[in-house]
Structures are given as structure tokens and as C-alpha cells.
Scaffold this motif. Structure first.
Motif, PDB file in Angstrom:
ATOM      1  N   GLY A   9      35.560  29.159  30.462  1.00  0.00           N
ATOM      2  CA  GLY A   9      37.526  29.984  30.949  1.00  0.00           C
ATOM      3  C   GLY A   9      38.248  29.162  30.359  1.00  0.00           C
ATOM      4  N   GLY A  10      39.947  29.858  30.925  1.00  0.00           N
ATOM      5  CA  GLY A  10      40.516  29.063  30.713  1.00  0.00           C
ATOM      6  C   GLY A  10      41.790  29.814  30.486  1.00  0.00           C
ATOM      7  N   LEU A  11      43.055  29.447  30.248  1.00  0.00           N
ATOM      8  CA  LEU A  11      44.718  30.435  30.145  1.00  0.00           C
ATOM      9  C   LEU A  11      44.430  31.462  28.742  1.00  0.00           C
ATOM     10  N   ALA A  91      40.924  35.618  36.819  1.00  0.00           N
ATOM     11  CA  ALA A  91      39.662  36.084  38.272  1.00  0.00           C
ATOM     12  C   ALA A  91      39.112  34.543  37.838  1.00  0.00           C
ATOM     13  N   VAL A  92      38.647  34.269  39.392  1.00  0.00           N
ATOM     14  CA  VAL A  92      36.956  33.427  39.416  1.00  0.00           C
ATOM     15  C   VAL A  92      35.773  34.365  38.425  1.00  0.00           C
ATOM     16  N   TYR A  93      35.360  33.684  37.125  1.00  0.00           N
ATOM     17  CA  TYR A  93      33.809  34.403  37.014  1.00  0.00           C
ATOM     18  C   TYR A  93      33.394  33.262  37.223  1.00  0.00           C
ATOM     19  N   THR A 109      34.420  30.297  36.804  1.00  0.00           N
ATOM     20  CA  THR A 109      35.029  29.449  35.962  1.00  0.00           C
ATOM     21  C   THR A 109      36.321  30.171  35.839  1.00  0.00           C
ATOM     22  N   PRO A 110      37.380  29.615  36.206  1.00  0.00           N
ATOM     23  CA  PRO A 110      38.263  30.644  35.912  1.00  0.00           C
ATOM     24  C   PRO A 110      38.606  30.785  34.663  1.00  0.00           C
TER      25      PRO A 110
END
Length: 115
Positions: A9-11, A91-93, A109-110
Motif C-alpha cells: 500500500g501507499g500514496l 481505502a484500507v485494503y 494496508t492503506p
């Protein structure tokens, strides 16, 4: 017991891509399904995509054509390739493992998609 370890996850900016991974360990049953759900702030958790140990897949309409789920049975790992990401995908996955009556969730994971 089954444990799930998520990563990836991440931005990312709108239009970009991310790849999530979820590795299962422990007492893995040969016949199972693994997949991803997501939960945005203030919303219910929803299905994103799932894949069975036989390779059958299912996707939410909102991600069809943009996300691809795959798995490596030898590694008990499932992947979610996310392309053409939108702010609405923020979202949070959560990874999920199911086998018979057993359901195991990862910690999440966001994923944040900026416009």
C-alpha cells in the motif's frame, strides 16, 4: 492457524499503479480462496476481487478492467495489481483467506490516491 502478511500500500497520484501482496502462512488448506476487500472512511467494507486456488476470479464492477488479481500457489501469495487508480479507490485494503468455514483477515494496508 493461518496468518496473513500484507504489503504494497501507499500514496499514489490518480492514474498511477500499485501492487498489493498478501502472503499466507500456517495451516493452509489446499482448497481455498484468497482476495481483497476494502473499506473507505465512513463506508462499509466491500469486495474488491477474489481468486480461488483453482484460479477462478471475481471482481467488483468498479474495478473491472483496472485491477487484476493473481496468485502463486507455491508461495501461498495473492497479488492485486491496481492500474488507473482513482481517488475513489482510496481505502484500507484487507486481504482475506477462506477455506470451508474458516475466514481469516489481514490487518489491512492503506491505499491513498491523490487527485
Amino acid at each position: 492457524q493461518v496468518q496473513l502478511a500484507e504489503s504494497g500500500g501507499g500514496l499514489v497520484q490518480a492514474g498511477g499503479s500499485l501492487r498489493l501482496s498478501c502472503a499466507a502462512s500456517g495451516s493452509i488448506f489446499r482448497f481455498n480462496a484468497m482476495g481483497w476487500h476494502r473499506q473507505a472512511p465512513g463506508k462499509q467494507r466491500e469486495l474488491v476481487a477474489t481468486i480461488t486456488s483453482g484460479g477462478s476470479t471475481d471482481y467488483a464492477d468498479s474495478v473491472k478492467g483496472r485491477f487484476t488479481i493473481s496468485r502463486d500457489n507455491a508461495k501461498n501469495t495473492v497479488y492485486l495489481q491496481m492500474n488507473s487508480l482513482k481517488p475513489a479507490d482510496t481505502a484500507v485494503y484487507y486481504c482475506r483467506y477462506t477455506s470451508g468455514f474458516r475466514v481469516v483477515w489481514g490487518q489491512g494496508t492503506p491505499v491513498t490516491v491523490s487527485s
